[in-house]
Motif scaffolding. Sequence first.
Motif, PDB file in Angstrom:
ATOM      1  N   ALA A 185       0.835  -1.204   0.000  1.00 55.09           N
ATOM      2  CA  ALA A 185       0.000   0.000   0.000  1.00 55.09           C
ATOM      3  C   ALA A 185       0.868   1.252   0.000  1.00 55.09           C
ATOM      4  CB  ALA A 185      -0.921  -0.010   1.219  1.00 55.09           C
ATOM      5  N   LEU A 186       1.954   1.217   0.748  1.00 57.87           N
ATOM      6  CA  LEU A 186       2.866   2.356   0.767  1.00 57.87           C
ATOM      7  C   LEU A 186       3.512   2.570  -0.600  1.00 57.87           C
ATOM      8  CD1 LEU A 186       4.210   4.491   2.614  1.00 57.87           C
ATOM      9  CD2 LEU A 186       6.021   2.828   2.993  1.00 57.87           C
ATOM     10  N   LEU A 187       3.930   1.490  -1.232  1.00 61.59           N
ATOM     11  CA  LEU A 187       4.538   1.583  -2.555  1.00 61.59           C
ATOM     12  C   LEU A 187       3.559   2.136  -3.589  1.00 61.59           C
ATOM     13  CD1 LEU A 187       6.865   0.805  -4.582  1.00 61.59           C
ATOM     14  CD2 LEU A 187       5.632  -1.339  -4.862  1.00 61.59           C
ATOM     15  N   TRP A 188       2.321   1.610  -3.586  1.00 62.69           N
ATOM     16  CA  TRP A 188       1.340   2.072  -4.569  1.00 62.69           C
ATOM     17  C   TRP A 188       0.867   3.490  -4.278  1.00 62.69           C
ATOM     18  CZ3 TRP A 188       1.837   0.067  -8.901  1.00 62.69           C
ATOM     19  CH2 TRP A 188       2.111  -1.286  -9.058  1.00 62.69           C
ATOM     20  N   ALA A 189       0.867   3.903  -3.011  1.00 65.41           N
ATOM     21  CA  ALA A 189       0.524   5.293  -2.690  1.00 65.41           C
ATOM     22  C   ALA A 189       1.594   6.232  -3.245  1.00 65.41           C
ATOM     23  CB  ALA A 189       0.383   5.469  -1.184  1.00 65.41           C
ATOM     24  N   ALA A 190       2.852   5.860  -3.076  1.00 66.93           N
ATOM     25  CA  ALA A 190       3.934   6.689  -3.620  1.00 66.93           C
ATOM     26  C   ALA A 190       3.889   6.724  -5.146  1.00 66.93           C
ATOM     27  CB  ALA A 190       5.281   6.154  -3.140  1.00 66.93           C
ATOM     28  N   THR A 191       3.626   5.569  -5.758  1.00 64.76           N
ATOM     29  CA  THR A 191       3.553   5.505  -7.219  1.00 64.76           C
ATOM     30  C   THR A 191       2.363   6.312  -7.747  1.00 64.76           C
ATOM     31  OG1 THR A 191       4.528   3.301  -7.120  1.00 64.76           O
ATOM     32  CG2 THR A 191       3.512   3.941  -9.188  1.00 64.76           C
ATOM     33  N   ALA A 192       1.229   6.240  -7.068  1.00 67.50           N
ATOM     34  CA  ALA A 192       0.050   7.008  -7.490  1.00 67.50           C
ATOM     35  C   ALA A 192       0.303   8.499  -7.340  1.00 67.50           C
ATOM     36  CB  ALA A 192      -1.167   6.587  -6.679  1.00 67.50           C
ATOM     37  N   THR A 193       0.974   8.886  -6.266  1.00 67.59           N
ATOM     38  CA  THR A 193       1.300  10.303  -6.077  1.00 67.59           C
ATOM     39  C   THR A 193       2.237  10.788  -7.175  1.00 67.59           C
ATOM     40  OG1 THR A 193       1.048  10.024  -3.690  1.00 67.59           O
ATOM     41  CG2 THR A 193       2.230  11.979  -4.435  1.00 67.59           C
ATOM     42  N   TRP A 194       3.251   9.996  -7.469  1.00 63.72           N
ATOM     43  CA  TRP A 194       4.191  10.356  -8.538  1.00 63.72           C
ATOM     44  C   TRP A 194       3.481  10.416  -9.892  1.00 63.72           C
ATOM     45  CZ3 TRP A 194       8.816  12.411  -8.840  1.00 63.72           C
ATOM     46  CH2 TRP A 194       9.496  12.356 -10.057  1.00 63.72           C
ATOM     47  N   GLY A 195       2.625   9.448 -10.164  1.00 65.73           N
ATOM     48  CA  GLY A 195       1.888   9.437 -11.428  1.00 65.73           C
ATOM     49  C   GLY A 195       0.935  10.605 -11.549  1.00 65.73           C
ATOM     50  N   ALA A 196       0.287  10.974 -10.428  1.00 61.72           N
ATOM     51  CA  ALA A 196      -0.627  12.122 -10.456  1.00 61.72           C
ATOM     52  C   ALA A 196       0.149  13.419 -10.648  1.00 61.72           C
ATOM     53  CB  ALA A 196      -1.436  12.178  -9.167  1.00 61.72           C
ATOM     54  N   TRP A 197       1.363  13.475 -10.148  1.00 63.01           N
ATOM     55  CA  TRP A 197       2.190  14.666 -10.308  1.00 63.01           C
ATOM     56  C   TRP A 197       2.707  14.796 -11.746  1.00 63.01           C
ATOM     57  CZ3 TRP A 197       3.169  18.744  -7.276  1.00 63.01           C
ATOM     58  CH2 TRP A 197       4.244  19.565  -7.622  1.00 63.01           C
ATOM     59  N   GLN A 198       3.145  13.682 -12.319  1.00 59.91           N
ATOM     60  CA  GLN A 198       3.736  13.702 -13.652  1.00 59.91           C
ATOM     61  C   GLN A 198       2.691  13.676 -14.772  1.00 59.91           C
ATOM     62  OE1 GLN A 198       7.043  14.003 -14.453  1.00 59.91           O
ATOM     63  NE2 GLN A 198       7.345  14.366 -12.256  1.00 59.91           N
ATOM     64  N   HIS A 199       1.671  12.822 -14.612  1.00 59.70           N
ATOM     65  CA  HIS A 199       0.672  12.616 -15.664  1.00 59.70           C
ATOM     66  C   HIS A 199      -0.732  12.626 -15.060  1.00 59.70           C
ATOM     67  CE1 HIS A 199       4.078  11.280 -18.085  1.00 59.70           C
ATOM     68  NE2 HIS A 199       4.385  10.435 -17.114  1.00 59.70           N
ATOM     69  N   PRO A 200      -1.254  13.780 -14.669  1.00 61.87           N
ATOM     70  CA  PRO A 200      -2.573  13.791 -14.017  1.00 61.87           C
ATOM     71  C   PRO A 200      -3.696  13.342 -14.965  1.00 61.87           C
ATOM     72  CG  PRO A 200      -1.777  16.029 -14.396  1.00 61.87           C
ATOM     73  CD  PRO A 200      -0.680  15.098 -14.806  1.00 61.87           C
ATOM     74  N   GLY A 201      -4.549  12.454 -14.444  1.00 64.83           N
ATOM     75  CA  GLY A 201      -5.713  12.002 -15.192  1.00 64.83           C
ATOM     76  C   GLY A 201      -5.451  10.925 -16.221  1.00 64.83           C
ATOM     77  N   THR A 202      -4.237  10.384 -16.284  1.00 63.00           N
ATOM     78  CA  THR A 202      -3.926   9.354 -17.272  1.00 63.00           C
ATOM     79  C   THR A 202      -3.900   7.980 -16.618  1.00 63.00           C
ATOM     80  OG1 THR A 202      -1.543   9.580 -16.937  1.00 63.00           O
ATOM     81  CG2 THR A 202      -2.534  10.976 -18.633  1.00 63.00           C
ATOM     82  N   LEU A 210      -3.598   3.867  -8.374  1.00 62.65           N
ATOM     83  CA  LEU A 210      -4.682   4.139  -7.428  1.00 62.65           C
ATOM     84  C   LEU A 210      -5.568   2.915  -7.225  1.00 62.65           C
ATOM     85  CD1 LEU A 210      -5.877   7.778  -8.189  1.00 62.65           C
ATOM     86  CD2 LEU A 210      -4.933   6.877  -6.074  1.00 62.65           C
ATOM     87  N   LEU A 211      -5.847   2.204  -8.307  1.00 63.27           N
ATOM     88  CA  LEU A 211      -6.633   0.976  -8.189  1.00 63.27           C
ATOM     89  C   LEU A 211      -5.901  -0.062  -7.341  1.00 63.27           C
ATOM     90  CD1 LEU A 211      -9.075  -0.781  -9.082  1.00 63.27           C
ATOM     91  CD2 LEU A 211      -7.648  -1.511 -11.003  1.00 63.27           C
ATOM     92  N   LEU A 212      -4.624  -0.225  -7.597  1.00 62.57           N
ATOM     93  CA  LEU A 212      -3.853  -1.183  -6.807  1.00 62.57           C
ATOM     94  C   LEU A 212      -3.700  -0.737  -5.356  1.00 62.57           C
ATOM     95  CD1 LEU A 212      -1.224  -2.174  -9.481  1.00 62.57           C
ATOM     96  CD2 LEU A 212      -3.014  -3.617  -8.524  1.00 62.57           C
ATOM     97  N   LEU A 213      -3.642   0.563  -5.120  1.00 65.63           N
ATOM     98  CA  LEU A 213      -3.618   1.080  -3.751  1.00 65.63           C
ATOM     99  C   LEU A 213      -4.907   0.724  -3.019  1.00 65.63           C
ATOM    100  CD1 LEU A 213      -2.501   2.820  -1.444  1.00 65.63           C
ATOM    101  CD2 LEU A 213      -3.470   4.811  -2.617  1.00 65.63           C
ATOM    102  N   VAL A 214      -6.031   0.856  -3.688  1.00 61.03           N
ATOM    103  CA  VAL A 214      -7.317   0.495  -3.076  1.00 61.03           C
ATOM    104  C   VAL A 214      -7.355  -1.007  -2.764  1.00 61.03           C
ATOM    105  CG1 VAL A 214      -9.798   0.312  -3.537  1.00 61.03           C
ATOM    106  CG2 VAL A 214      -8.580   2.424  -4.060  1.00 61.03           C
ATOM    107  N   VAL A 215      -6.845  -1.826  -3.672  1.00 61.17           N
ATOM    108  CA  VAL A 215      -6.825  -3.278  -3.446  1.00 61.17           C
ATOM    109  C   VAL A 215      -5.960  -3.616  -2.243  1.00 61.17           C
ATOM    110  CG1 VAL A 215      -6.023  -5.466  -4.418  1.00 61.17           C
ATOM    111  CG2 VAL A 215      -7.353  -3.892  -5.827  1.00 61.17           C
ATOM    112  N   PHE A 216      -4.753  -3.071  -2.180  1.00 65.26           N
ATOM    113  CA  PHE A 216      -3.858  -3.378  -1.060  1.00 65.26           C
ATOM    114  C   PHE A 216      -4.387  -2.812   0.253  1.00 65.26           C
ATOM    115  CE2 PHE A 216      -0.862  -4.882  -4.124  1.00 65.26           C
ATOM    116  CZ  PHE A 216      -0.041  -5.746  -3.414  1.00 65.26           C
ATOM    117  N   ALA A 217      -5.007  -1.638   0.213  1.00 64.09           N
ATOM    118  CA  ALA A 217      -5.588  -1.067   1.432  1.00 64.09           C
ATOM    119  C   ALA A 217      -6.751  -1.938   1.931  1.00 64.09           C
ATOM    120  CB  ALA A 217      -6.053   0.357   1.190  1.00 64.09           C
ATOM    121  N   GLY A 218      -7.547  -2.462   1.016  1.00 65.76           N
ATOM    122  CA  GLY A 218      -8.630  -3.362   1.413  1.00 65.76           C
ATOM    123  C   GLY A 218      -8.114  -4.656   2.026  1.00 65.76           C
ATOM    124  N   LEU A 219      -7.081  -5.233   1.412  1.00 66.45           N
ATOM    125  CA  LEU A 219      -6.487  -6.454   1.965  1.00 66.45           C
ATOM    126  C   LEU A 219      -5.858  -6.191   3.329  1.00 66.45           C
ATOM    127  CD1 LEU A 219      -4.835  -7.880  -1.269  1.00 66.45           C
ATOM    128  CD2 LEU A 219      -6.762  -8.869  -0.024  1.00 66.45           C
TER     129      LEU A 219
END
Length: 97
Positions: free
Chosen positions: A28-45, A52-61
Amino acid sequence: MAPKNDHSKLLRAVRQMRRIRAFYALGALLWAATATWGAWQHPGTRQMWVPLLLLVVFAGLLSATTLWLRQHRAGDAGQPAHHAAPRRPAVRRHASA
């Protein structure tokens, strides 16, 4: 009376769930960092939405594992733990002649 190996299976399951909870937290920590980086570099792509989807999956687990461990910790709180052999020596009985 429950067999003795049920308790040992539960202890092994709890130990394994603690290990996997650490893995889920790291994921979850890894995917949160990756989602933050992706939102910073390529917002909305796609580079933002997939992490973000994988962050939700790992947070649920992670939350499901944590809830399962809390339930088993609360259920075993009233029961004493028997990890060691009894302190009194075993009584030897000899067969009568």
